[in-house]
Design a protein around this motif. Structure first.
Motif: not given
Length: 89
Positions: A22-25, A44-45, A76-81
Protein backbone atom coordinates in the motif's frame (compact mmCIF):
# COMPACT_ATOMS: atom_id res chain seq x y z
CA UNK A 1 -2.11 6.90 -9.62
CA UNK A 2 0.72 9.21 -10.65
CA UNK A 3 3.58 8.02 -12.81
CA UNK A 4 5.94 8.58 -9.88
CA UNK A 5 3.83 6.36 -7.63
CA UNK A 6 3.57 3.72 -10.35
CA UNK A 7 7.35 3.68 -10.70
CA UNK A 8 7.84 3.34 -6.94
CA UNK A 9 5.25 0.60 -6.74
CA UNK A 10 6.76 -1.31 -9.69
CA UNK A 11 10.18 -1.30 -8.05
CA UNK A 12 8.78 -2.52 -4.74
CA UNK A 13 6.80 -5.30 -6.43
CA UNK A 14 9.81 -6.47 -8.45
CA UNK A 15 12.17 -6.42 -5.47
CA UNK A 16 10.02 -7.81 -2.67
CA UNK A 17 7.17 -9.76 -4.34
CA UNK A 18 5.01 -8.52 -1.46
CA UNK A 19 1.79 -10.03 -0.19
CA UNK A 20 0.62 -6.46 0.32
CA UNK A 21 1.94 -3.13 -0.93
CA UNK A 22 0.00 0.00 0.00
CA UNK A 23 1.53 3.26 -1.14
CA UNK A 24 -0.06 6.61 -0.34
CA UNK A 25 0.97 10.01 -1.66
CA UNK A 26 0.85 12.46 1.25
CA UNK A 27 2.54 15.30 -0.63
CA UNK A 28 -0.53 17.55 -0.45
CA UNK A 29 -0.31 17.43 3.34
CA UNK A 30 3.16 18.95 3.14
CA UNK A 31 2.51 21.82 0.73
CA UNK A 32 4.79 24.72 1.55
CA UNK A 33 7.35 22.42 3.20
CA UNK A 34 10.93 22.88 1.98
CA UNK A 35 10.98 19.33 0.59
CA UNK A 36 7.87 20.02 -1.46
CA UNK A 37 9.62 22.95 -3.11
CA UNK A 38 12.38 20.65 -4.38
CA UNK A 39 9.81 18.50 -6.18
CA UNK A 40 10.28 15.44 -3.98
CA UNK A 41 7.09 13.77 -2.79
CA UNK A 42 6.03 12.59 0.65
CA UNK A 43 4.84 8.99 0.75
CA UNK A 44 3.58 6.42 3.24
CA UNK A 45 4.28 2.72 2.59
CA UNK A 46 2.91 -0.45 4.17
CA UNK A 47 4.56 -3.53 2.72
CA UNK A 48 4.40 -7.19 3.74
CA UNK A 49 7.02 -9.56 2.34
CA UNK A 50 8.66 -12.85 3.24
CA UNK A 51 11.99 -11.08 2.70
CA UNK A 52 11.42 -9.28 6.00
CA UNK A 53 11.23 -12.50 8.05
CA UNK A 54 13.86 -12.50 10.83
CA UNK A 55 15.06 -9.02 9.80
CA UNK A 56 15.26 -6.11 12.22
CA UNK A 57 13.17 -3.03 11.61
CA UNK A 58 16.30 -1.11 10.64
CA UNK A 59 17.36 -3.80 8.15
CA UNK A 60 13.88 -3.79 6.59
CA UNK A 61 13.99 -0.03 6.14
CA UNK A 62 17.47 -0.26 4.62
CA UNK A 63 16.22 -2.85 2.13
CA UNK A 64 13.40 -0.53 1.06
CA UNK A 65 15.74 2.47 0.82
CA UNK A 66 18.22 0.41 -1.21
CA UNK A 67 15.42 -0.56 -3.60
CA UNK A 68 14.47 3.10 -4.15
CA UNK A 69 17.94 4.60 -3.72
CA UNK A 70 18.18 6.77 -6.85
CA UNK A 71 14.58 7.95 -6.42
CA UNK A 72 15.34 9.04 -2.85
CA UNK A 73 17.73 11.61 -4.31
CA UNK A 74 15.20 13.22 -6.64
CA UNK A 75 11.59 12.02 -6.57
CA UNK A 76 11.06 11.08 -2.92
CA UNK A 77 11.65 13.62 -0.18
CA UNK A 78 10.12 11.59 2.66
CA UNK A 79 9.03 7.98 3.02
CA UNK A 80 7.25 6.62 6.10
CA UNK A 81 7.71 2.85 6.09
CA UNK A 82 5.83 0.04 7.78
CA UNK A 83 7.57 -3.18 6.66
CA UNK A 84 6.21 -6.43 8.03
CA UNK A 85 6.83 -10.15 7.61
CA UNK A 86 3.80 -12.38 6.97
CA UNK A 87 4.26 -13.94 10.42
CA UNK A 88 3.53 -10.54 11.98
CA UNK A 89 0.08 -10.01 10.50
Amino acid sequence: MSTRMEHIRERLLETFTPLECQLEDESALHAGHAGAASGGGHFRLRIISTQFEKQSRIKRHRLVYDCLDDMMQTEIHALAITALAPSEI
